[in-house]
Scaffold this motif. Structure first.
Motif, PDB file in Angstrom:
ATOM      1  N   MET A 108       3.058   3.702   5.084  1.00  0.00           N
ATOM      2  CA  MET A 108       2.622   2.672   4.148  1.00  0.00           C
ATOM      3  C   MET A 108       3.810   2.046   3.426  1.00  0.00           C
ATOM      4  SD  MET A 108      -0.891   4.229   2.508  1.00  0.00           S
ATOM      5  CE  MET A 108      -1.316   2.692   1.705  1.00  0.00           C
ATOM      6  N   TYR A 109       4.914   2.784   3.314  1.00  0.00           N
ATOM      7  CA  TYR A 109       6.122   2.242   2.701  1.00  0.00           C
ATOM      8  C   TYR A 109       6.909   1.364   3.677  1.00  0.00           C
ATOM      9  CZ  TYR A 109       5.752   5.258  -1.429  1.00  0.00           C
ATOM     10  OH  TYR A 109       5.349   5.859  -2.603  1.00  0.00           O
ATOM     11  N   ARG A 110       6.592   1.469   4.974  1.00  0.00           N
ATOM     12  CA  ARG A 110       7.362   0.742   5.987  1.00  0.00           C
ATOM     13  C   ARG A 110       6.580  -0.333   6.719  1.00  0.00           C
ATOM     14  NH1 ARG A 110       7.853   3.936   9.848  1.00  0.00           N
ATOM     15  NH2 ARG A 110       6.842   5.836   9.105  1.00  0.00           N
ATOM     16  N   ARG A 111       5.253  -0.203   6.760  1.00  0.00           N
ATOM     17  CA  ARG A 111       4.418  -1.163   7.484  1.00  0.00           C
ATOM     18  C   ARG A 111       3.230  -1.567   6.618  1.00  0.00           C
ATOM     19  NH1 ARG A 111       5.338  -0.510  13.154  1.00  0.00           N
ATOM     20  NH2 ARG A 111       3.932  -2.286  13.435  1.00  0.00           N
ATOM     21  N   GLY A 112       2.790  -2.815   6.751  1.00  0.00           N
ATOM     22  CA  GLY A 112       1.627  -3.282   6.017  1.00  0.00           C
ATOM     23  C   GLY A 112       2.003  -4.221   4.894  1.00  0.00           C
ATOM     24  N   ASP A 113       1.005  -4.946   4.374  1.00  0.00           N
ATOM     25  CA  ASP A 113       1.284  -5.996   3.389  1.00  0.00           C
ATOM     26  C   ASP A 113       1.492  -5.483   1.974  1.00  0.00           C
ATOM     27  OD1 ASP A 113      -1.324  -5.262   2.899  1.00  0.00           O
ATOM     28  OD2 ASP A 113      -2.138  -7.292   2.980  1.00  0.00           O
ATOM     29  N   ILE A 114       1.094  -4.255   1.662  1.00  0.00           N
ATOM     30  CA  ILE A 114       1.281  -3.745   0.302  1.00  0.00           C
ATOM     31  C   ILE A 114       2.757  -3.651  -0.036  1.00  0.00           C
ATOM     32  CG2 ILE A 114       0.923  -1.777  -1.240  1.00  0.00           C
ATOM     33  CD1 ILE A 114      -1.659  -1.187   0.196  1.00  0.00           C
TER      34      ILE A 114
ATOM     35  N   GLU B 289       5.147  -5.358   0.950  1.00  0.00           N
ATOM     36  CA  GLU B 289       5.849  -6.637   0.977  1.00  0.00           C
ATOM     37  C   GLU B 289       6.096  -7.200  -0.417  1.00  0.00           C
ATOM     38  OE1 GLU B 289       3.456  -9.139   3.394  1.00  0.00           O
ATOM     39  OE2 GLU B 289       3.888  -8.078   5.269  1.00  0.00           O
ATOM     40  N   ARG B 290       5.427  -6.655  -1.437  1.00  0.00           N
ATOM     41  CA  ARG B 290       5.590  -7.116  -2.814  1.00  0.00           C
ATOM     42  C   ARG B 290       6.238  -6.021  -3.643  1.00  0.00           C
ATOM     43  NH1 ARG B 290       0.374  -7.465  -1.512  1.00  0.00           N
ATOM     44  NH2 ARG B 290      -0.217  -5.973  -3.143  1.00  0.00           N
ATOM     45  N   ASP B 291       7.089  -6.429  -4.587  1.00  0.00           N
ATOM     46  CA  ASP B 291       7.710  -5.443  -5.471  1.00  0.00           C
ATOM     47  C   ASP B 291       6.642  -4.650  -6.217  1.00  0.00           C
ATOM     48  OD1 ASP B 291      10.185  -6.316  -4.710  1.00  0.00           O
ATOM     49  OD2 ASP B 291      10.471  -7.630  -6.432  1.00  0.00           O
ATOM     50  N   SER B 292       5.613  -5.347  -6.708  1.00  0.00           N
ATOM     51  CA  SER B 292       4.544  -4.654  -7.424  1.00  0.00           C
ATOM     52  C   SER B 292       3.779  -3.719  -6.492  1.00  0.00           C
ATOM     53  CB  SER B 292       3.582  -5.659  -8.053  1.00  0.00           C
ATOM     54  OG  SER B 292       2.999  -6.488  -7.062  1.00  0.00           O
ATOM     55  N   GLY B 293       3.707  -4.074  -5.207  1.00  0.00           N
ATOM     56  CA  GLY B 293       3.049  -3.213  -4.240  1.00  0.00           C
ATOM     57  C   GLY B 293       3.787  -1.905  -4.048  1.00  0.00           C
ATOM     58  N   VAL B 294       5.109  -1.977  -4.004  1.00  0.00           N
ATOM     59  CA  VAL B 294       5.916  -0.756  -3.887  1.00  0.00           C
ATOM     60  C   VAL B 294       5.759   0.099  -5.144  1.00  0.00           C
ATOM     61  CG1 VAL B 294       8.251   0.157  -3.641  1.00  0.00           C
ATOM     62  CG2 VAL B 294       7.554  -1.833  -2.305  1.00  0.00           C
ATOM     63  N   ASP B 295       5.766  -0.558  -6.317  1.00  0.00           N
ATOM     64  CA  ASP B 295       5.543   0.175  -7.568  1.00  0.00           C
ATOM     65  C   ASP B 295       4.195   0.885  -7.542  1.00  0.00           C
ATOM     66  OD1 ASP B 295       7.962  -0.756  -8.485  1.00  0.00           O
ATOM     67  OD2 ASP B 295       7.088  -2.407  -9.654  1.00  0.00           O
ATOM     68  N   TYR B 296       3.195   0.183  -7.021  1.00  0.00           N
ATOM     69  CA  TYR B 296       1.856   0.759  -6.915  1.00  0.00           C
ATOM     70  C   TYR B 296       1.856   1.986  -6.008  1.00  0.00           C
ATOM     71  CZ  TYR B 296      -2.950   1.117  -5.120  1.00  0.00           C
ATOM     72  OH  TYR B 296      -4.176   1.578  -4.716  1.00  0.00           O
ATOM     73  N   LEU B 297       2.473   1.872  -4.833  1.00  0.00           N
ATOM     74  CA  LEU B 297       2.506   2.997  -3.899  1.00  0.00           C
ATOM     75  C   LEU B 297       3.210   4.197  -4.506  1.00  0.00           C
ATOM     76  CD1 LEU B 297       3.288   1.210  -0.502  1.00  0.00           C
ATOM     77  CD2 LEU B 297       1.104   2.176  -1.239  1.00  0.00           C
ATOM     78  N   GLU B 298       4.295   3.943  -5.223  1.00  0.00           N
ATOM     79  CA  GLU B 298       5.024   5.049  -5.826  1.00  0.00           C
ATOM     80  C   GLU B 298       4.194   5.764  -6.882  1.00  0.00           C
ATOM     81  OE1 GLU B 298       8.677   3.334  -7.168  1.00  0.00           O
ATOM     82  OE2 GLU B 298       9.654   3.567  -5.210  1.00  0.00           O
ATOM     83  N   GLU B 299       3.352   4.999  -7.593  1.00  0.00           N
ATOM     84  CA  GLU B 299       2.513   5.640  -8.612  1.00  0.00           C
ATOM     85  C   GLU B 299       1.355   6.393  -8.006  1.00  0.00           C
ATOM     86  OE1 GLU B 299       0.309   4.798 -12.885  1.00  0.00           O
ATOM     87  OE2 GLU B 299       1.033   3.096 -11.712  1.00  0.00           O
ATOM     88  N   VAL B 300       0.689   5.832  -6.988  1.00  0.00           N
ATOM     89  CA  VAL B 300      -0.529   6.471  -6.473  1.00  0.00           C
ATOM     90  C   VAL B 300      -0.259   7.466  -5.352  1.00  0.00           C
ATOM     91  CG1 VAL B 300      -1.918   4.471  -7.137  1.00  0.00           C
ATOM     92  CG2 VAL B 300      -1.051   4.640  -4.789  1.00  0.00           C
ATOM     93  N   LEU B 301       0.888   7.324  -4.650  1.00  0.00           N
ATOM     94  CA  LEU B 301       1.220   8.239  -3.557  1.00  0.00           C
ATOM     95  C   LEU B 301       2.366   9.176  -3.896  1.00  0.00           C
ATOM     96  CD1 LEU B 301       1.079   5.933  -0.380  1.00  0.00           C
ATOM     97  CD2 LEU B 301      -0.691   7.474  -1.225  1.00  0.00           C
ATOM     98  N   GLY B 302       3.342   8.662  -4.650  1.00  0.00           N
ATOM     99  CA  GLY B 302       4.560   9.418  -4.885  1.00  0.00           C
ATOM    100  C   GLY B 302       5.548   9.230  -3.747  1.00  0.00           C
ATOM    101  N   ARG B 303       6.745   9.797  -3.924  1.00  0.00           N
ATOM    102  CA  ARG B 303       7.803   9.630  -2.923  1.00  0.00           C
ATOM    103  C   ARG B 303       8.177  10.943  -2.231  1.00  0.00           C
ATOM    104  NH1 ARG B 303       9.791   5.063  -0.309  1.00  0.00           N
ATOM    105  NH2 ARG B 303      10.099   3.330  -1.763  1.00  0.00           N
ATOM    106  N   SER B 304       7.514  12.025  -2.597  1.00  0.00           N
ATOM    107  CA  SER B 304       7.835  13.320  -2.013  1.00  0.00           C
ATOM    108  C   SER B 304       7.521  13.327  -0.519  1.00  0.00           C
ATOM    109  CB  SER B 304       7.038  14.425  -2.703  1.00  0.00           C
ATOM    110  OG  SER B 304       7.104  15.626  -1.973  1.00  0.00           O
ATOM    111  N   LYS B 305       8.553  13.524   0.279  1.00  0.00           N
ATOM    112  CA  LYS B 305       8.369  13.536   1.731  1.00  0.00           C
ATOM    113  C   LYS B 305       7.416  14.656   2.139  1.00  0.00           C
ATOM    114  CE  LYS B 305       9.595  11.988   5.873  1.00  0.00           C
ATOM    115  NZ  LYS B 305       9.382  10.606   6.310  1.00  0.00           N
ATOM    116  N   GLU B 306       7.526  15.778   1.446  1.00  0.00           N
ATOM    117  CA  GLU B 306       6.665  16.919   1.757  1.00  0.00           C
ATOM    118  C   GLU B 306       5.208  16.589   1.474  1.00  0.00           C
ATOM    119  OE1 GLU B 306       5.942  21.571   0.322  1.00  0.00           O
ATOM    120  OE2 GLU B 306       7.676  20.422  -0.406  1.00  0.00           O
TER     121      GLU B 306
END
Length: 645
Positions: free
Chosen positions: A525-531, A533-550
């Motif tokens: 989701m961080y590499r493909r898809g329209d979310i 594509e926007r700075d706010s979309g990346v901020d959103y993903l980081e809040e709801v998914l987190g960045r922990s690879k594990e």
């Protein structure tokens, strides 16, 4: 062609010739009447109707249903929505059917025409997207329009309010928004009053316009207040406005807001959020608030208002259904209203206040027979950690007692914000018509139950959100509703994710799973898809998914294929930008590499379709295969053909 289509849709009193089990195609045919609205003088009605591969706007006389004008386009445009600008003139927006994506896309184009279909004028279009903001009943020569202009700033749109001449389509500027991506509230004279927009993720703002100084004043900041404010309509006094406001605890509320930002509570429910404001027929006064996420209910703010009394009376005349007033004449003597339910997609009626009589106009889908549909019941259960979860159970038609039924658990998409509500749902009713009970849990993270409940789902993909789905299944077994040996999962988008994650986390609970336009790898989701594509979309993903690879790996069905051991059906849209087909392809690839390719009984990518299928024939193909899949694993298991589409 158009006249024949229109007249055939208006025939009344025909006996039902439908089969006991409706054909699959009946659930996915385009509706015949998406909207019907009466002219301010009551002499005409206008409706959006399908016509071959497009959608047209048809105007006809109220008295004898004679067609007077049609807006139909031979190119790749179609009518999207419309409003009466005056008794003689309509304003309508356009969709675009160009390109390889089969679902029409908005063009941002606004057009005008007379009731005879002539004297057309075009406003905006191209790079400038326009939206009809407010008709002016007392000034039938003009309408108020909001323009969204491309900006040099990334993911922001400059927004301008115009007063537009409905005859010439010429406009003059009323105000520039002080915040990007905004929408306006105006008073009955069309004067700007409120602008609400966002500068980025969780950076909503509300501004109030001072007519004397012609300046905007910031009265609400989401980042500072930790509350969201959503203005919805001006108060009749032209000064205060109505808004929905979130709370730090519990559900949202409906409020009356002053120019300084002070709030006064109007209505709030202990269980669900206010979802739909109900206005008087002239659009000026708030008369009720609908709460629809749980058991639907309507709270009358002003029960003494004539329109409140009318609506309450109509509700009694149509028990078990939901009534909405959709349009009226300028004097309010004639009112168009819509009646719908869990088994009825919608029927339009015309009410005459002078005679007290209601006249049937048309059905959205006249081929749908309510008696052949399943009843949708509100349910609730307690999750393993004590959180109360609400949802819906739809039973097969004719089933009085829910015992030992084959069950399909159907988590919704989103996941944050959307929720399942009472009403007609095509895929759910199709499954119910084939003998399946359908369970739809509004797991934590769902909208409709307050911001805290939604935030409880953050970073819980595969965690407590998934446990809520599992607990819904266990509840259905404990209640005796479901046959524990005949349960499958099915969902689209996040619902597809939850379906595949369900059989990965609970390999012995379900007999099969179907994923439609799903996301199966969280890191992708961080590499493909329209979310992303926007700075706010990346901020959103980081809040709801987190960045922990594990955590991303642990929460991804595509990375947990070793645990899956039941049959699967996976379908994607080739032009899906939200969850690209690469998500489905990775899941299937990993299953094959794990030696489990035989579990994938059906996998295909439909060309031209996006995040959800649009064409009738593509939906018939999809659900024919899906029903056969479910039949093999939790149905009769017999090769009994469905009625022809």
């Amino acid at each position: 062609m158009m006249r024949a289509l229109f007249l055939s849709a208006c025939l009344l009193g025909l006996p039902s010739l439908a089969a006991a089990v409706p054909p699959i195609g009946d659930f996915f045919r385009y509706v015949e009447f998406r909207d019907i609205r009466i002219s301010p003088d009551g002499k005409h009605l206008a409706a959006t109707v399908p016509d071959e591969d497009t959608q047209a706007l048809v105007v006809f006389t109220r008295e004898n249903r004679k067609v007077t004008g049609v807006a139909r386009f031979e190119d790749d445009r179609e009518v999207a929505s419309f409003e009466w600008a005056s008794s003689k003139r309509l304003a309508f927006t356009m969709n675009d059917r160009l390109g390889s994506l089969v679902r029409p896309m908005t063009r941002g184009e606004l057009l005008f025409m007379d009731v005879n279909g002539k004297d057309r004028a075009a406003y905006a279009g191209g790079n400038r997207a326009s939206q009809l903001t407010h008709p002016l009943p007392e000034d039938q020569d003009h309408v108020v329009v909001t323009d969204y202009l491309p900006s040099t700033r990334r993911e922001e749109a400059d927004v301008v309010l115009y007063k537009v001449n409905a005859k010439t389509a010429q406009g003059r500027v009323l105000a520039y928004s002080p915040v990007p991506n905004a929408f306006f509230l105006v008073d009955n004279e069309g004067n700007p009053r409120v602008a609400s927009g966002v500068r980025g993720y969780n950076q909503g703002e509300v501004h109030y316009y001072n007519a004397e100084s012609k300046e905007w004043k910031l009265i609400h900041e989401q980042a500072k207040s930790e509350q969201d404010m959503y203005p919805v309509r001006m108060h009749p006094d032209g000064v205060r406005f109505y808004a929905m406001i979130t709370h730090a605890s519990g559900t949202n509320g409906a409020y009356l807001v002053s120019p300084s930002g002070e709030t006064q509570l109007i209505a709030r429910d202990e269980v669900s959020d206010p979802t739909t404001p109900v206005y008087s027929t002239d659009g000026n006064e708030l008369i009720a608030i609908d709460f629809l996420a749980a058991e639907p209910r309507r709270v009358y703010v002003d029960p003494t208002h004539p329109d409140s009394k009318l609506l309450a009376g109509l509700e009694k005349a149509f028990p078990g259904q939901w009534v909405n007033l959709t349009s009226s004449t300028l004097d309010g003597s004639l009112v168009v209203f819509l009646v719908r339910s869990d088994r009825n997609p919608g029927e339009f009626y015309l009410f005459n206040r002078k005679t007290g009589q209601a006249t049937y106009l048309a059905a959205r889908s006249q081929w749908i027979k309510p008696e052949q549909m399943g009843v949708m019941k509100a349910i609730s259960y307690t999750a393993r950690d004590g959180v109360r979860i609400h949802g819906w159970l739809t039973l097969p038609p004719g089933v009085k007692e829910a015992k030992g039924l084959p069950l399909i658990v159907n988590p919704h998409g989103g996941p944050y914000g959307p929720y399942d509500a009472w009403g007609f749902q095509r895929d759910v009713q199709l499954l119910a018509s084939r003998g399946y009970a359908v369970l739809q849990p509004n797991f934590r993270g769902s909208g409709g139950f307050g911001r805290p409940f939604e935030r409880m789902g953050y970073r819980q993909w595969g965690g407590t959100m998934q446990d809520d789905v599992t607990d819904a299944t266990l509840w259905a077994i404990e209640q005796g509703i479901a046959d524990k040996d005949r349960i499958c999962l099915y969902g689209g988008s996040y619902g597809a994710y939850a379906s595949l994650m369900g059989v990965a986390k609970e390999p012995d609970l379900y007999q099969c799973a179907m994923g439609f336009v799903g996301v199966y790898d969280l890191d992708m989701m961080y590499r493909r898809g329209d979310i992303r594509e926007r700075d706010s979309g990346v901020d959103y993903l980081e809040e709801v998914l987190g960045r922990s690879k594990e955590d991303l790996t642990k929460g991804s069905p595509a990375q947990q294929v070793a645990s899956i051991k039941v049959p699967l059906m996976i379908v994607a849209g080739a032009k899906d930008r939200r969850t690209p087909p690469a998500q489905s392809e990775l899941l299937v690839k990993n299953l094959k590499e794990a030696g489990k390719g035989n579990l994938v009984e059906e996998f295909y990518v439909e060309k031209g379709e996006g995040h959800g299928f649009y064409k009738v024939e593509n939906n018939v193909k999809l659900y024919s295969k899906m029903l056969a899949f479910f039949d093999r694993h939790i149905g009769s298991g017999k090769a009994k053909a469905d009625p022809a589409p």
